[in-house]
Write a protein that holds these residues in place. Structure first.
Motif, PDB file in Angstrom:
ATOM      1  N   PHE A  68       1.024  -1.039  -0.003  1.00  0.00           N
ATOM      2  CA  PHE A  68      -0.168  -0.165   0.014  1.00  0.00           C
ATOM      3  C   PHE A  68       0.765   1.343  -0.056  1.00  0.00           C
ATOM      4  O   PHE A  68       0.631   2.229  -0.924  1.00  0.00           O
ATOM      5  N   VAL A 127      -4.096   5.294   7.656  1.00  0.00           N
ATOM      6  CA  VAL A 127      -4.818   4.299   6.974  1.00  0.00           C
ATOM      7  C   VAL A 127      -5.334   3.164   7.832  1.00  0.00           C
ATOM      8  O   VAL A 127      -4.547   2.691   8.735  1.00  0.00           O
ATOM      9  N   PRO A 128      -6.599   2.990   7.888  1.00  0.00           N
ATOM     10  CA  PRO A 128      -7.409   2.233   8.820  1.00  0.00           C
ATOM     11  C   PRO A 128      -6.697   0.729   8.580  1.00  0.00           C
ATOM     12  O   PRO A 128      -6.159   0.385   7.634  1.00  0.00           O
ATOM     13  N   GLY A 129      -7.100  -0.182   9.428  1.00  0.00           N
ATOM     14  CA  GLY A 129      -6.731  -1.580   9.625  1.00  0.00           C
ATOM     15  C   GLY A 129      -7.657  -2.374  10.379  1.00  0.00           C
ATOM     16  O   GLY A 129      -8.342  -1.913  11.183  1.00  0.00           O
ATOM     17  N   ASN A 158      -5.735   3.128  13.656  1.00  0.00           N
ATOM     18  CA  ASN A 158      -7.207   3.320  13.995  1.00  0.00           C
ATOM     19  C   ASN A 158      -7.314   4.560  15.162  1.00  0.00           C
ATOM     20  O   ASN A 158      -8.259   5.197  15.371  1.00  0.00           O
ATOM     21  N   LEU A 189      -9.276   9.720   7.417  1.00  0.00           N
ATOM     22  CA  LEU A 189      -8.986   8.369   6.972  1.00  0.00           C
ATOM     23  C   LEU A 189      -8.400   8.183   5.662  1.00  0.00           C
ATOM     24  O   LEU A 189      -9.001   8.855   4.687  1.00  0.00           O
ATOM     25  N   GLU A 201      -7.505   6.048   2.264  1.00  0.00           N
ATOM     26  CA  GLU A 201      -7.533   4.870   1.444  1.00  0.00           C
ATOM     27  C   GLU A 201      -6.872   4.957   0.305  1.00  0.00           C
ATOM     28  O   GLU A 201      -6.702   3.927  -0.510  1.00  0.00           O
ATOM     29  N   ASP A 220      -7.695  10.728  -1.247  1.00  0.00           N
ATOM     30  CA  ASP A 220      -7.727  11.208   0.375  1.00  0.00           C
ATOM     31  C   ASP A 220      -6.707  12.041   0.517  1.00  0.00           C
ATOM     32  O   ASP A 220      -7.013  13.159   1.336  1.00  0.00           O
TER      33      ASP A 220
END
Lengths: 374, 374
Positions: A130, A252-254, A265, A274, A276, A280
Motif C-alpha cells: 500500500f 490508513v485504517p486496518g 485506528n 481516513l 484509503e 484522500d
C-alpha cells in the motif's frame, strides 16, 4: 527574513548549533538574545555557569566545525542554515526551525509541496504494498514523498516515489546508511532525490536523534500519512508533531485484529483523516490552510538582562524548582513566578545550557536527569 | 399511548397491515385518519378507486388472517401490534413503527438495551471472528445482540451472543429458515433468544422484504455496528436507517486493500464511530441521547375530507405529476401544491393504495412502476 552568511558567520552558526545542550529552542532563544551566533558563543560559559554548571560547557573547536564542513563538501552535501534564503520554507515555518540542515542530492525538492508517508518498521507485506502504491500515486500527482529511510513502510514509500524524486530524512548524518539493506536505496535517493539530516554528515544515528529527525519529516510536509503503526510507536510521534505544526494528518485504517493497525485506528479516532488512497491525501491538501508564517526574523536582539545579581539567582532557583520530568508549559512557569516572560526565558536557557532543563518545541520544558541528581 | 385490542380489533389490525400496497407509512396514515383499522378497511376500496385504481384492491379475507394467526400460534409465536403495551419501545419510537411484529422465543428480550451487529454475507474469517468476539463481549456487558441471521457476519454475531439471548430479525416469517445451514442456529435462537419478523410466520423471504427487515434491526437497537461491508451493500442501508432513527452508528475499520472494508471505512469517513471492540460500543451507548418519543398515539382520527369532488381529483392529479422515481419529500409536495398537508397526505394515501406511489419512512414519497406505465 533571510540573510546571507559570511564563511565566519556560517562557522559560528554551525558551532553554536553543535554545542552541548543546545537544541533548536535554545539555539533560537540565544539567537534572539544575542543577535549573532558569535556573540552567543562568547556568552555561553557565563550562561552555563549561571545555570549551575560547574564544569565547562563542551563547545566544539573551530577546527572540529571546519572538519564537519569539509566532510560534507567532500561527499557533495550542502549545509543550509535556518536563516538562509534556500532553507526549506516548510521548515522555516516551524517554531523554532532546526538551526541547520545538511542536504545530499537535489535540495530544490525541499521547496516543493511534500507529503510524508511513514509507518511501522515491522510492516506487513500488504502495508508495504500500500505504501509503495500510495507513494507512486503521490509522485504522479506532483507531490514529493518524504520519509525516514527506515525498514518497512518508510523504505517501501521511498521505493514507490523514487522515479519522482523522494526525500529521506535521517537521524544520523547524510552518509549514515541505516539499515544496511537500504544502501542501494540511499544511493539512488542521493542521486535522484534528496537525503537530509540535522546531524553532522558522518554522525552515526543514536536513539536520541530520532525525535529531531521525525520533526523534520513532518516539518517538510504539508500532510503526513501513517500507514501502519502499533500503539505508542514513533510514527505516532511524527503524526503528533505534524498536528502541532499545523500540517494535515492522515492514517490508513486496518483490522482491529491487526496490532499494526492499532496506532492508525487510534489516530482516526482522534480526528486524523481516513486514508484509503491518493484521493484522500489530495483532498486533505486541498483543505490545507497553508504554512504558518515564520514566527520571527533573527533580529533585533533583546538586551542582555545582566542577571548575575541575587534576584536573578533566586529566580533561577525558583524556575528550577518548578520543573519536573513531566513537560510543563513555559507560560505556566511565567505565571507561577509572576515575573515577566523574558526573565523566565533567560533563566530557562541558562538551565538548559547547564543540562538541567530541556527546552522543547511548542513552549514545553522538561527536567533532565541532571535535574533529578541532586 | 398503548391500548388493548379485542380479538376482532386484532384481526382487523393485522388484516389492514396485510392489505396490498399498505406499508408502515400508509398503515399509520390510515390509522390516523380513520382511528380504527375496521373503519380504514371499509374505506379502502373507495380510497384506491379515487387514487386511480380500476381493479379491486387485494384485501386478505378474514379467513386468511385467521389462518396466519393460527399458524403463528401453532409454532408458539406471538403477534404484537404496534399499539400494544408489549410492543418493543425502541420500535414504537420509530416514525412510523412497523404495524405488527411476530416474535418466536422470548419477546421480553426486545425491551432490553440492544446493539445490532451486522455485515457482509461473504465475510472474511477474521471478520467473522471479530463479530463473534464482539457479540460475546456485548452479551457479557448486558447488551442484547440483534442481527439478521444471514450468512457471514450476522451468523457469527448470533453465535457469539447465543449464551446471552440474541435477537434474529428475518425478512421472511419467523419459521422461514434461511440460509439452510443456519437451521440449528435458528432453532437455538428461538429457544434461548428471540426470532422476530414483520412478515406472516410461514412467509418465504423475497428481496423486497429486506428493507423492512433492516429497518427493524436498527429500530430495535440503540447502536448498529457494521463489521465488514463492501461499497453499496445492505449493511450500509441498515447503518443509514440507524442514523435516521437517531441511533448510534459504528463501523469496524479495515485495510484499504480489502474490498470488504470499503463500506465500513466509508462509514467512518462519514462520521460513524470507529469500532475496535466492545469498549467503543459501550462508549457510544454512554453518549446515546435516548430513544425518541413515540411520535403519536393512534387517536383521535382527523375527519374524512370527503374529497370525491372535482377539486380533490385535480389535487390528486397534481400530486401524482409531482412524483418521480427519485424520492421526493412530502413537505415539498405540500409546498408545490400550495394546499394544506392533510389534503396532500390524503391524496398520497390514495395514490399509494392505487399502487402509484410508495410512502417511505422519514416523509419521503417515491413513484412506483405503475406510475410510469401510462
Amino acid at each position: 527574513m533571510s540573510r546571507t552568511l559570511s564563511d565566519r558567520e556560517r562557522l559560528a552558526w554551525l558551532r553554536l548549533a553543535r554545542t552541548e545542550n543546545v537544541g533548536p529552542v535554545t539555539f533560537d532563544q540565544l539567537l534572539a538574545r544575542f543577535g549573532e551566533p558569535a556573540r552567543a558563543l562568547a556568552a555561553l560559559p557565563d550562561l552555563a555557569r549561571r545555570g549551575g554548571r560547574a564544569a565547562g560547557l563542551k563547545v566544539p573547536s573551530e577546527g572540529e566545525i571546519e572538519a564537519e564542513l569539509a566532510a560534507g563538501a567532500e561527499m557533495g552535501a550542502r549545509l543550509i542554515c535556518a536563516c538562509e534564503a534556500d532553507f526549506p520554507q516548510a521548515l522555516a515555518a516551524l517554531d523554532p526551525p532546526p538551526p541547520v540542515l545538511w542536504a545530499l542530492g537535489r535540495p530544490e525538492l525541499l521547496d516543493r509541496s511534500a507529503v510524508a508517508v511513514v509507518g511501522a518498521r515491522v510492516a506487513s507485506a500488504a502495508g508495504q504494498r500500500f505504501a509503495r502504491g500510495l507513494a507512486a500515486d503521490l509522485g504522479q500527482a506532483g507531490q514529493v514523498v518524504v520519509s525516514g529511510l527506515a525498514r518497512g513502510i518508510d523504505g517501501a514509500a521511498h521505493e514507490g516515489a523514487l522515479p519522482f524524486g523522494t526525500v529521506a530524512v535521517l537521524g544520523g548524518g547524510v552518509a549514515d546508511v541505516y539499515p544496511p539493506e537500504h544502501r542501494d536505496l540511499h544511493a539512488r535517493i542521493a542521486e535522484t532525490g534528496c537525503v537530509v539530516s540535522e546531524s553532522a554528515p558522518r554522525w552515526k544515528a543514536q536513539a536520541k536523534d530520532f525525535p529531531r529527525r521525525n520533526r523534520i519529516i513532518s516539518g517538510l510536509s504539508r500532510a503526513v500519512v501513517v500507514v501502519e503503526a502499533e500503539a505508542r510507536s514513533g510514527s505516532l510521534i511524527t503524526a503528533r508533531l505534524a498536528a502541532e505544526q499545523g500540517r494535515e494528518v492522515l492514517a490508513v485504517p486496518g483490522s482491529p485484529l491487526d496490532p499494526r493497525a492499532k496506532g492508525t485506528n487510534d489516530l482516526i479516532r482522534q480526528g486524523a483523516a481516513l486514508c484509503e488512497g491518493v484521493e484522500d491525501v489530495l483532498r486533505a491538501l486541498d483543505g490545507f490552510s497553508g504554512l504558518r508564517e515564520p514566527p520571527r526574523g533573527y533580529s533585533p536582539p533583546p538586551p542582555d538582562l545582566g542577571d548575575d545579581d541575587p534576584a536573578a539567582q533566586a529566580l533561577r532557583a525558583r524556575v528550577r524548582a518548578l520543573l519536573s520530568p513531566t513537560p510543563v508549559a513555559r507560560d505556566e512557569i511565567v505565571r507561577a513566578t509572576g515575573v515577566g516572560a523574558p526573565a523566565v526565558a533567560a533563566a530557562l536557557v541558562e538551565l538548559a545550557l547547564a543540562g538541567e532543563a530541556e527546552l522543547l518545541p511548542g513552549g514545553w520544558v522538561v527536567a533532565t536527569e541532571a535535574w533529578a541528581s541532586d
